[in-house]
Design a protein around this motif. Structure first.
Motif, PDB file in Angstrom:
ATOM      1  N   ASP A  45       0.832  -1.200   0.000  1.00 30.27           N
ATOM      2  CA  ASP A  45       0.000   0.000   0.000  1.00 30.27           C
ATOM      3  C   ASP A  45       0.866   1.251   0.000  1.00 30.27           C
ATOM      4  O   ASP A  45       0.494   2.269  -0.555  1.00 30.27           O
ATOM      5  CB  ASP A  45      -0.905   0.009   1.239  1.00 30.27           C
ATOM      6  N   VAL A  46       2.040   1.157   0.648  1.00 30.61           N
ATOM      7  CA  VAL A  46       2.969   2.280   0.744  1.00 30.61           C
ATOM      8  C   VAL A  46       4.360   1.781   0.348  1.00 30.61           C
ATOM      9  O   VAL A  46       4.866   0.831   0.935  1.00 30.61           O
ATOM     10  CB  VAL A  46       3.009   2.856   2.177  1.00 30.61           C
ATOM     11  N   ALA A  47       4.949   2.407  -0.649  1.00 30.45           N
ATOM     12  CA  ALA A  47       6.310   2.061  -1.075  1.00 30.45           C
ATOM     13  C   ALA A  47       7.217   3.247  -0.768  1.00 30.45           C
ATOM     14  O   ALA A  47       6.902   4.381  -1.125  1.00 30.45           O
ATOM     15  CB  ALA A  47       6.344   1.752  -2.568  1.00 30.45           C
ATOM     16  N   ILE A  48       8.328   2.968  -0.121  1.00 30.78           N
ATOM     17  CA  ILE A  48       9.301   4.000   0.215  1.00 30.78           C
ATOM     18  C   ILE A  48      10.571   3.681  -0.554  1.00 30.78           C
ATOM     19  O   ILE A  48      11.090   2.572  -0.472  1.00 30.78           O
ATOM     20  CB  ILE A  48       9.572   4.016   1.734  1.00 30.78           C
ATOM     21  N   THR A  49      11.053   4.651  -1.318  1.00 29.24           N
ATOM     22  CA  THR A  49      12.257   4.428  -2.109  1.00 29.24           C
ATOM     23  C   THR A  49      13.008   5.732  -2.291  1.00 29.24           C
ATOM     24  O   THR A  49      12.612   6.771  -1.785  1.00 29.24           O
ATOM     25  CB  THR A  49      11.916   3.772  -3.466  1.00 29.24           C
ATOM     26  N   MET A  50      14.093   5.646  -3.042  1.00 24.47           N
ATOM     27  CA  MET A  50      14.918   6.810  -3.352  1.00 24.47           C
ATOM     28  C   MET A  50      14.824   7.082  -4.850  1.00 24.47           C
ATOM     29  O   MET A  50      14.513   6.172  -5.629  1.00 24.47           O
ATOM     30  CB  MET A  50      16.359   6.524  -2.930  1.00 24.47           C
ATOM     31  N   PRO A  51      15.094   8.315  -5.282  1.00 27.45           N
ATOM     32  CA  PRO A  51      14.967   8.648  -6.711  1.00 27.45           C
ATOM     33  C   PRO A  51      15.699   7.682  -7.643  1.00 27.45           C
ATOM     34  O   PRO A  51      15.182   7.333  -8.701  1.00 27.45           O
ATOM     35  CB  PRO A  51      15.553  10.052  -6.804  1.00 27.45           C
ATOM     36  N   ARG A  52      16.882   7.200  -7.253  1.00 28.20           N
ATOM     37  CA  ARG A  52      17.651   6.346  -8.154  1.00 28.20           C
ATOM     38  C   ARG A  52      17.003   4.988  -8.402  1.00 28.20           C
ATOM     39  O   ARG A  52      17.333   4.314  -9.368  1.00 28.20           O
ATOM     40  CB  ARG A  52      19.072   6.178  -7.662  1.00 28.20           C
ATOM     41  N   TYR A  53      16.087   4.541  -7.518  1.00 28.99           N
ATOM     42  CA  TYR A  53      15.441   3.240  -7.684  1.00 28.99           C
ATOM     43  C   TYR A  53      14.014   3.346  -8.241  1.00 28.99           C
ATOM     44  O   TYR A  53      13.432   2.343  -8.625  1.00 28.99           O
ATOM     45  CB  TYR A  53      15.410   2.481  -6.357  1.00 28.99           C
ATOM     46  N   LEU A  54      13.481   4.538  -8.287  1.00 32.56           N
ATOM     47  CA  LEU A  54      12.102   4.721  -8.734  1.00 32.56           C
ATOM     48  C   LEU A  54      11.891   4.246 -10.166  1.00 32.56           C
ATOM     49  O   LEU A  54      10.912   3.551 -10.466  1.00 32.56           O
ATOM     50  CB  LEU A  54      11.691   6.193  -8.585  1.00 32.56           C
ATOM     51  N   GLY A  55      12.791   4.591 -11.066  1.00 28.49           N
ATOM     52  CA  GLY A  55      12.667   4.175 -12.464  1.00 28.49           C
ATOM     53  C   GLY A  55      12.637   2.669 -12.610  1.00 28.49           C
ATOM     54  O   GLY A  55      11.824   2.117 -13.367  1.00 28.49           O
ATOM     55  N   LYS A  56      13.492   1.964 -11.871  1.00 31.32           N
ATOM     56  CA  LYS A  56      13.520   0.498 -11.934  1.00 31.32           C
ATOM     57  C   LYS A  56      12.214  -0.089 -11.429  1.00 31.32           C
ATOM     58  O   LYS A  56      11.676  -1.029 -12.017  1.00 31.32           O
ATOM     59  CB  LYS A  56      14.696  -0.053 -11.135  1.00 31.32           C
ATOM     60  N   LEU A  57      11.684   0.451 -10.344  1.00 34.00           N
ATOM     61  CA  LEU A  57      10.423  -0.055  -9.809  1.00 34.00           C
ATOM     62  C   LEU A  57       9.281   0.151 -10.793  1.00 34.00           C
ATOM     63  O   LEU A  57       8.397  -0.696 -10.907  1.00 34.00           O
ATOM     64  CB  LEU A  57      10.116   0.606  -8.468  1.00 34.00           C
ATOM     65  N   LEU A  58       9.298   1.260 -11.517  1.00 34.33           N
ATOM     66  CA  LEU A  58       8.286   1.503 -12.542  1.00 34.33           C
ATOM     67  C   LEU A  58       8.474   0.560 -13.729  1.00 34.33           C
ATOM     68  O   LEU A  58       7.508  -0.030 -14.221  1.00 34.33           O
ATOM     69  CB  LEU A  58       8.323   2.962 -13.004  1.00 34.33           C
ATOM     70  N   GLU A  59       9.719   0.406 -14.180  1.00 32.74           N
ATOM     71  CA  GLU A  59      10.001  -0.477 -15.324  1.00 32.74           C
ATOM     72  C   GLU A  59       9.651  -1.928 -15.016  1.00 32.74           C
ATOM     73  O   GLU A  59       9.131  -2.638 -15.877  1.00 32.74           O
ATOM     74  CB  GLU A  59      11.478  -0.379 -15.712  1.00 32.74           C
ATOM     75  N   ASP A  60       9.952  -2.372 -13.801  1.00 33.06           N
ATOM     76  CA  ASP A  60       9.664  -3.756 -13.400  1.00 33.06           C
ATOM     77  C   ASP A  60       8.194  -3.945 -13.023  1.00 33.06           C
ATOM     78  O   ASP A  60       7.794  -5.028 -12.635  1.00 33.06           O
ATOM     79  CB  ASP A  60      10.545  -4.167 -12.217  1.00 33.06           C
ATOM     80  N   GLN A  61       7.425  -2.879 -13.116  1.00 30.29           N
ATOM     81  CA  GLN A  61       6.001  -2.859 -12.771  1.00 30.29           C
ATOM     82  C   GLN A  61       5.740  -3.214 -11.310  1.00 30.29           C
ATOM     83  O   GLN A  61       4.695  -3.743 -10.963  1.00 30.29           O
ATOM     84  CB  GLN A  61       5.205  -3.760 -13.719  1.00 30.29           C
ATOM     85  N   ASP A  62       6.732  -2.923 -10.463  1.00 32.97           N
ATOM     86  CA  ASP A  62       6.513  -3.045  -9.020  1.00 32.97           C
ATOM     87  C   ASP A  62       5.617  -1.914  -8.535  1.00 32.97           C
ATOM     88  O   ASP A  62       4.912  -2.056  -7.540  1.00 32.97           O
ATOM     89  CB  ASP A  62       7.842  -3.001  -8.258  1.00 32.97           C
ATOM     90  N   VAL A  70      -1.026   8.936  -4.362  1.00 27.42           N
ATOM     91  CA  VAL A  70      -0.243  10.003  -3.740  1.00 27.42           C
ATOM     92  C   VAL A  70       1.232   9.718  -3.970  1.00 27.42           C
ATOM     93  O   VAL A  70       1.673   8.582  -3.860  1.00 27.42           O
ATOM     94  CB  VAL A  70      -0.510  10.069  -2.209  1.00 27.42           C
ATOM     95  N   ALA A  71       1.988  10.755  -4.306  1.00 28.63           N
ATOM     96  CA  ALA A  71       3.448  10.667  -4.376  1.00 28.63           C
ATOM     97  C   ALA A  71       4.003  11.748  -3.465  1.00 28.63           C
ATOM     98  O   ALA A  71       3.610  12.907  -3.562  1.00 28.63           O
ATOM     99  CB  ALA A  71       3.947  10.870  -5.799  1.00 28.63           C
ATOM    100  N   VAL A  72       4.895  11.357  -2.570  1.00 30.05           N
ATOM    101  CA  VAL A  72       5.485  12.303  -1.627  1.00 30.05           C
ATOM    102  C   VAL A  72       6.989  12.312  -1.845  1.00 30.05           C
ATOM    103  O   VAL A  72       7.622  11.262  -1.867  1.00 30.05           O
ATOM    104  CB  VAL A  72       5.176  11.903  -0.165  1.00 30.05           C
ATOM    105  N   TYR A  73       7.539  13.474  -2.059  1.00 35.31           N
ATOM    106  CA  TYR A  73       8.986  13.641  -2.190  1.00 35.31           C
ATOM    107  C   TYR A  73       9.478  14.395  -0.972  1.00 35.31           C
ATOM    108  O   TYR A  73       9.174  15.572  -0.808  1.00 35.31           O
ATOM    109  CB  TYR A  73       9.328  14.444  -3.452  1.00 35.31           C
ATOM    110  N   ASP A  74      10.242  13.712  -0.111  1.00 32.44           N
ATOM    111  CA  ASP A  74      10.888  14.386   1.009  1.00 32.44           C
ATOM    112  C   ASP A  74      12.035  15.197   0.424  1.00 32.44           C
ATOM    113  O   ASP A  74      12.757  14.710  -0.440  1.00 32.44           O
ATOM    114  CB  ASP A  74      11.399  13.359   2.012  1.00 32.44           C
ATOM    115  N   GLU A  75      12.183  16.422   0.851  1.00 33.85           N
ATOM    116  CA  GLU A  75      13.177  17.326   0.271  1.00 33.85           C
ATOM    117  C   GLU A  75      12.985  17.364  -1.240  1.00 33.85           C
ATOM    118  O   GLU A  75      13.861  17.009  -2.031  1.00 33.85           O
ATOM    119  CB  GLU A  75      14.590  16.908   0.659  1.00 33.85           C
ATOM    120  N   ALA A  76      11.809  17.776  -1.657  1.00 33.61           N
ATOM    121  CA  ALA A  76      11.375  17.699  -3.052  1.00 33.61           C
ATOM    122  C   ALA A  76      12.339  18.344  -4.032  1.00 33.61           C
ATOM    123  O   ALA A  76      12.566  17.794  -5.115  1.00 33.61           O
ATOM    124  CB  ALA A  76       9.990  18.326  -3.200  1.00 33.61           C
TER     125      ALA A  76
END
Length: 103
Positions: A45-62, A70-76
């Motif tokens: 329900d909630v995925a926490i990641t860093m910018p460098r891994y976001l693309g891979k999670l999207l590509e792998d359809q995770d 909702v998308a939250v960017y800490d220190e946007a």
């Protein structure tokens, strides 16, 4: 900051690494290369990641951007600078004009 005497006290700093979230809410993290190699294999329900891994999670359809609420960017400012434009476009389902500038 934490004012607790012990990191294991409710609300202590070390507790944030043990926090499982509200009952019934599935939380998963991808914060390093090892975790990224496995991805988010379970529905979360909630995925926490860093910018460098976001693309891979999207590509792998995770992460399915079409189901994102909702998308939250800490220190946007820094987080958005570190996220390639192509990843942001995919995350927010923006159709580009073929210009790959900033990727």
């Amino acid at each position: 900051g934490s004012l607790k005497d012990s990191p294991t006290e409710l609300g202590g700093r070390a507790n944030m690494f043990k926090y499982k979230g509200p009952k019934g809410v599935k939380i998963a993290c991808v914060l390093d290369d090892d975790e990224a190699s496995f991805g988010l294999k379970l529905q979360t329900d909630v995925a926490i990641t860093m910018p460098r891994y976001l693309g891979k999670l999207l590509e792998d359809q995770d992460i399915d951007a079409s189901k994102l609420r909702v998308a939250v960017y800490d220190e946007a400012d820094l987080g958005l600078e570190q996220t390639p434009t192509a990843t942001l476009n995919k995350l927010f389902e923006v159709q580009g004009d073929g210009d790959e500038e900033g990727t």
